[in-house]
Write a protein that holds these residues in place. Structure first.
Motif, PDB file in Angstrom:
ATOM      1  N   PRO A  11      14.409   3.371 -12.585  1.00  0.00           N
ATOM      2  CA  PRO A  11      14.072   3.815 -11.237  1.00  0.00           C
ATOM      3  C   PRO A  11      13.809   2.635 -10.305  1.00  0.00           C
ATOM      4  O   PRO A  11      13.386   1.565 -10.740  1.00  0.00           O
ATOM      5  N   THR A  12      14.058   2.867  -9.045  1.00  0.00           N
ATOM      6  CA  THR A  12      13.867   1.817  -8.049  1.00  0.00           C
ATOM      7  C   THR A  12      12.400   1.735  -7.662  1.00  0.00           C
ATOM      8  O   THR A  12      11.666   2.709  -7.744  1.00  0.00           O
ATOM      9  N   PHE A  13      11.976   0.558  -7.250  1.00  0.00           N
ATOM     10  CA  PHE A  13      10.608   0.372  -6.781  1.00  0.00           C
ATOM     11  C   PHE A  13      10.570   0.722  -5.301  1.00  0.00           C
ATOM     12  O   PHE A  13      11.336   0.197  -4.509  1.00  0.00           O
ATOM     13  N   SER A  14       9.690   1.650  -4.947  1.00  0.00           N
ATOM     14  CA  SER A  14       9.552   2.050  -3.551  1.00  0.00           C
ATOM     15  C   SER A  14       8.094   2.377  -3.271  1.00  0.00           C
ATOM     16  O   SER A  14       7.278   2.481  -4.195  1.00  0.00           O
ATOM     17  N   ALA A  15       7.772   2.550  -1.996  1.00  0.00           N
ATOM     18  CA  ALA A  15       6.402   2.913  -1.633  1.00  0.00           C
ATOM     19  C   ALA A  15       6.030   4.260  -2.244  1.00  0.00           C
ATOM     20  O   ALA A  15       4.875   4.503  -2.591  1.00  0.00           O
ATOM     21  N   ARG A  16       7.009   5.104  -2.408  1.00  0.00           N
ATOM     22  CA  ARG A  16       6.770   6.440  -2.953  1.00  0.00           C
ATOM     23  C   ARG A  16       6.295   6.396  -4.407  1.00  0.00           C
ATOM     24  O   ARG A  16       5.451   7.174  -4.816  1.00  0.00           O
ATOM     25  N   ASN A  17       6.827   5.476  -5.179  1.00  0.00           N
ATOM     26  CA  ASN A  17       6.419   5.410  -6.587  1.00  0.00           C
ATOM     27  C   ASN A  17       5.608   4.153  -6.912  1.00  0.00           C
ATOM     28  O   ASN A  17       5.412   3.835  -8.074  1.00  0.00           O
ATOM     29  N   ALA A  18       5.132   3.461  -5.884  1.00  0.00           N
ATOM     30  CA  ALA A  18       4.359   2.227  -6.102  1.00  0.00           C
ATOM     31  C   ALA A  18       3.080   2.515  -6.885  1.00  0.00           C
ATOM     32  O   ALA A  18       2.686   1.718  -7.744  1.00  0.00           O
ATOM     33  N   LEU A  19       2.430   3.638  -6.604  1.00  0.00           N
ATOM     34  CA  LEU A  19       1.207   3.980  -7.322  1.00  0.00           C
ATOM     35  C   LEU A  19       1.491   4.161  -8.807  1.00  0.00           C
ATOM     36  O   LEU A  19       0.711   3.726  -9.657  1.00  0.00           O
ATOM     37  N   LEU A  20       2.621   4.763  -9.123  1.00  0.00           N
ATOM     38  CA  LEU A  20       2.992   4.944 -10.524  1.00  0.00           C
ATOM     39  C   LEU A  20       3.184   3.600 -11.221  1.00  0.00           C
ATOM     40  O   LEU A  20       2.736   3.406 -12.343  1.00  0.00           O
ATOM     41  N   TRP A  21       3.826   2.672 -10.536  1.00  0.00           N
ATOM     42  CA  TRP A  21       4.050   1.345 -11.114  1.00  0.00           C
ATOM     43  C   TRP A  21       2.744   0.561 -11.222  1.00  0.00           C
ATOM     44  O   TRP A  21       2.564  -0.242 -12.142  1.00  0.00           O
ATOM     45  N   ALA A  22       1.819   0.760 -10.272  1.00  0.00           N
ATOM     46  CA  ALA A  22       0.592  -0.032 -10.216  1.00  0.00           C
ATOM     47  C   ALA A  22      -0.549   0.572 -11.037  1.00  0.00           C
ATOM     48  O   ALA A  22      -1.544  -0.104 -11.271  1.00  0.00           O
ATOM     49  N   THR A  23      -0.437   1.803 -11.469  1.00  0.00           N
ATOM     50  CA  THR A  23      -1.526   2.477 -12.176  1.00  0.00           C
ATOM     51  C   THR A  23      -2.029   1.699 -13.391  1.00  0.00           C
ATOM     52  O   THR A  23      -3.250   1.555 -13.555  1.00  0.00           O
ATOM     53  N   PRO A  24      -1.191   1.172 -14.274  1.00  0.00           N
ATOM     54  CA  PRO A  24      -1.736   0.413 -15.415  1.00  0.00           C
ATOM     55  C   PRO A  24      -2.576  -0.790 -14.981  1.00  0.00           C
ATOM     56  O   PRO A  24      -3.640  -1.038 -15.551  1.00  0.00           O
ATOM     57  N   ALA A  25      -2.133  -1.514 -13.967  1.00  0.00           N
ATOM     58  CA  ALA A  25      -2.892  -2.675 -13.492  1.00  0.00           C
ATOM     59  C   ALA A  25      -4.210  -2.230 -12.861  1.00  0.00           C
ATOM     60  O   ALA A  25      -5.254  -2.860 -13.078  1.00  0.00           O
ATOM     61  N   ILE A  26      -4.179  -1.141 -12.106  1.00  0.00           N
ATOM     62  CA  ILE A  26      -5.397  -0.627 -11.472  1.00  0.00           C
ATOM     63  C   ILE A  26      -6.408  -0.205 -12.536  1.00  0.00           C
ATOM     64  O   ILE A  26      -7.596  -0.521 -12.448  1.00  0.00           O
ATOM     65  N   ILE A  27      -5.949   0.495 -13.560  1.00  0.00           N
ATOM     66  CA  ILE A  27      -6.846   0.925 -14.641  1.00  0.00           C
ATOM     67  C   ILE A  27      -7.422  -0.285 -15.366  1.00  0.00           C
ATOM     68  O   ILE A  27      -8.618  -0.309 -15.702  1.00  0.00           O
ATOM     69  N   LEU A  28      -6.615  -1.297 -15.608  1.00  0.00           N
ATOM     70  CA  LEU A  28      -7.090  -2.511 -16.271  1.00  0.00           C
ATOM     71  C   LEU A  28      -8.159  -3.207 -15.430  1.00  0.00           C
ATOM     72  O   LEU A  28      -9.196  -3.630 -15.959  1.00  0.00           O
TER      73      LEU A  28
END
Length: 158
Positions: free
Chosen positions: A98-115
């Motif tokens: 999948p492409t990186f976009s503002a729409r799915n940025a939260l999905l991509w960033a969730t592991p880092a945010i949880i860490l």
């Protein structure tokens, strides 16, 4: 013996090739178009299998998508237009990458945010624990009492 080893090596080499599910009736006559179709198909997810590309899947929907990709290429669409057409029709989930976009940025960033949140919580918790231990220090009166009890214990042992 040497022939047997060569035979086994040949069988192993041939069995290691990827098993593609493309049927002979799907293959385009133009090798350049067929190569483009394979490149596109390798990046599209089978909606039934969900972990295979449509090129590797035997599912009927994957076959339909392979045919659709080839039909769009024969009609003159570019690779990007074919992928956009399939994504418009089935959603972005059809992309294996999948492409990186503002729409799915939260999905991509969730592991880092949880860490980061977990590390912050652990740091705050450990600091609170160390402060509470400092508050548990004995007063002068308590220290004198403990010393007296220890002295009495030493005298009894002698």
């Amino acid at each position: 013996m040497k022939r047997l080893v060569v035979t086994f090596a040949l069988i192993a080499a041939l069995s290691a090739t990827p098993a593609l599910a493309v049927n002979p009736d799907e293959i385009l006559d133009d090798p350049a178009l067929e190569e483009r179709a394979r490149d596109i198909s390798a990046g599209l997810r089978c909606m039934v299998c969900q972990n295979q590309s449509i090129d590797d899947s035997d599912a009927e929907l994957a076959r339909d998508l392979r045919v659709l990709v080839r039909d769009r290429l024969v009609a003159g669409d570019s690779n990007e237009e074919v992928v956009a057409y399939v994504v418009d029709r089935y959603g972005e989930f059809v992309l294996l990458r999948p492409t990186f976009s503002a729409r799915n940025a939260l999905l991509w960033a969730t592991p880092a945010i949880i860490l980061i949140l977990g590390g912050t919580a652990a740091l705050v918790f450990s600091r609170r624990q160390s402060k509470s231990r400092l508050g548990d220090a004995l007063t002068a009166e308590e220290q004198a009492r403990v010393a007296k009890i220890l002295d009495e214990g030493d005298r009894q042992e002698r």
